[in-house]
Enzyme design. Structure first.
Site, mmCIF file in Angstrom:
data_model
loop_
_atom_site.group_PDB
_atom_site.id
_atom_site.type_symbol
_atom_site.label_atom_id
_atom_site.label_comp_id
_atom_site.label_asym_id
_atom_site.label_seq_id
_atom_site.Cartn_x
_atom_site.Cartn_y
_atom_site.Cartn_z
ATOM 1 N N LYS A 14 0.832 -1.209 0.000
ATOM 2 C CA LYS A 14 0.000 0.000 0.000
ATOM 3 C C LYS A 14 0.865 1.258 0.000
ATOM 4 C CE LYS A 14 -2.152 -1.026 3.900
ATOM 5 N NZ LYS A 14 -1.491 -2.284 4.294
ATOM 6 N N ARG A 88 -9.337 0.943 9.056
ATOM 7 C CA ARG A 88 -8.959 -0.429 9.389
ATOM 8 C C ARG A 88 -10.051 -1.138 10.180
ATOM 9 N NH1 ARG A 88 -2.996 0.606 9.161
ATOM 10 N NH2 ARG A 88 -1.872 -1.334 9.436
ATOM 11 N N ARG A 127 12.147 -5.891 4.828
ATOM 12 C CA ARG A 127 11.863 -4.498 4.474
ATOM 13 C C ARG A 127 12.698 -3.491 5.270
ATOM 14 N NH1 ARG A 127 5.677 -2.440 4.734
ATOM 15 N NH2 ARG A 127 5.792 -2.744 6.986
ATOM 16 N N ARG A 161 11.423 -1.102 10.730
ATOM 17 C CA ARG A 161 10.367 -0.780 11.678
ATOM 18 C C ARG A 161 10.386 -1.749 12.857
ATOM 19 N NH1 ARG A 161 4.899 0.167 8.327
ATOM 20 N NH2 ARG A 161 4.111 -0.919 10.166
ATOM 21 N N ARG A 172 -0.348 -8.515 13.611
ATOM 22 C CA ARG A 172 -0.906 -7.550 12.650
ATOM 23 C C ARG A 172 -1.803 -8.265 11.639
ATOM 24 N NH1 ARG A 172 4.665 -5.223 10.959
ATOM 25 N NH2 ARG A 172 3.606 -3.939 9.415
HETATM 26 P P1 AMP Z 1 1.055 0.661 9.111
HETATM 27 O O1 AMP Z 1 2.198 1.573 8.914
HETATM 28 O O2 AMP Z 1 -0.148 1.060 8.288
HETATM 29 O O3 AMP Z 1 1.410 -0.781 8.930
HETATM 30 O O4 AMP Z 1 0.588 0.831 10.629
HETATM 31 C C1 AMP Z 1 1.463 0.505 11.701
HETATM 32 C C2 AMP Z 1 0.686 0.363 13.001
HETATM 33 O O5 AMP Z 1 0.040 1.609 13.307
HETATM 34 C C3 AMP Z 1 -0.440 -0.659 12.980
HETATM 35 O O6 AMP Z 1 0.011 -1.972 13.234
HETATM 36 C C4 AMP Z 1 -1.325 -0.119 14.104
HETATM 37 O O7 AMP Z 1 -0.781 -0.394 15.377
HETATM 38 C C5 AMP Z 1 -1.237 1.378 13.881
HETATM 39 N N1 AMP Z 1 -2.254 1.866 12.924
HETATM 40 C C6 AMP Z 1 -2.029 2.442 11.703
HETATM 41 N N2 AMP Z 1 -3.186 2.791 11.117
HETATM 42 C C7 AMP Z 1 -4.177 2.421 11.960
HETATM 43 C C8 AMP Z 1 -5.598 2.486 11.910
HETATM 44 N N3 AMP Z 1 -6.242 3.001 10.837
HETATM 45 N N4 AMP Z 1 -6.296 2.017 12.959
HETATM 46 C C9 AMP Z 1 -5.683 1.499 14.050
HETATM 47 N N5 AMP Z 1 -4.343 1.383 14.158
HETATM 48 C C10 AMP Z 1 -3.580 1.836 13.125
#
Ligand code: AMP
Length: 223
Positions: A14, A88, A127, A161, A172
């Site tokens: 994404k 989400r 990554r 990360r 996740r």
């Molecule tokens: P990402 O970078 O999109 O993989 O997000 C990393 C982490 O941020 C996720 O595993 C969640 O802990 C938190 N997070 C990001 N976006 C959301 C969302 N829309 N709702 C809830 N938690 C989020």
């Protein structure tokens, strides 16, 4: 204004595709994950509160992420907006619908990026991202250049990360299947869902997304 959602599990690509759309179309990427990591890096109260939850691979509260999105949507987003990692949950999807309606906008399309779980583990554990510009690298498919400099901005620091490890990834994925994947049915029922094969080469996936966007009809009420 174009407004799209990139929907898919962690590691589906994404963020990579959102960055390409920013470059090619001047759209704005709204990544709640990036916003939360920024809040952590700058040491805000909220950033401190969510750090453990994120490291474990769980979702932060709807209230926090909806607040972040509400703030960003009040800024100028003329080139169009890509929601990356948001919504989400069903509550987030409802809130986004209401926010867009308040602004006289609607979602043009939701693009589901399909990949299988084995590919996700391989992608995520390999990554890293550039410390300067955020360009995403992969040890196997897109390694950091041999001179150790980012191909985009020349920076020499690269980050992995904290949640890109197998334990957090498992959590996740669980969160994705339990709480986020119902959005596939939600947007399908609204007639807004399109799917692409996320396993292809980056350019091939980008082309598939581009042709979906070219076909997407803008709301005649949108500016
Ligand atoms: P990402 O970078 O999109 O993989 O997000 C990393 C982490 O941020 C996720 O595993 C969640 O802990 C938190 N997070 C990001 N976006 C959301 C969302 N829309 N709702 C809830 N938690 C989020």
């Amino acid at each position: 204004m174009t407004a799209i959602i990139l929907l898919g599990p962690p590691g589906a690509g994404k963020g990579t595709q959102a960055r390409l759309l920013v470059e090619a179309r001047g759209m704005v990427q709204l990544s709640t994950g990036d916003m939360l990591r920024e809040a952590q890096a700058s040491g805000t109260e909220m950033g401190k509160r969510v750090a453990d939850v994120m490291a474990r691979g769980e979702l932060v509260t709807d209230e926090i992420v909806i607040g972040l999105i509400r703030e960003k949507l009040s800024a100028g987003l003329e080139g169009g907006v890509i929601f990356d990692g948001f919504p989400r949950t069903l509550a987030q999807a409802d809130a986004l619908g209401a926010l867009l309606a308040e602004m006289g906008l609607r979602l043009d399309t939701v693009i589901e990026m399909r990949v299988n779980d084995d590919a996700l583990v391989a992608r995520i554990t390999a990554r890293s991202t550039c410390g300067g510009c955020g360009e995403v690298y992969n040890d196997i498919t897109k390694p950091i250049p041999a001179d150790g400099q980012c191909a985009i901005c020349g920076a020499t620091t690269f980050n992995r990360r904290a949640d890109d490890n197998e334990d957090s990834l498992r959590q996740r994925l669980m969160e994705y299947y339990k709480k986020t994947s119902p959005l596939i049915g939600y947007y399908y029922a609204k007639g807004q869902l399109q799917a692409v094969d996320g396993l292809g080469e980056i350019d091939v996936v980008a082309e598939a997304i581009s042709s979906i966007l070219d076909q997407a009809k803008s709301d005649p009420l949108s500016p």
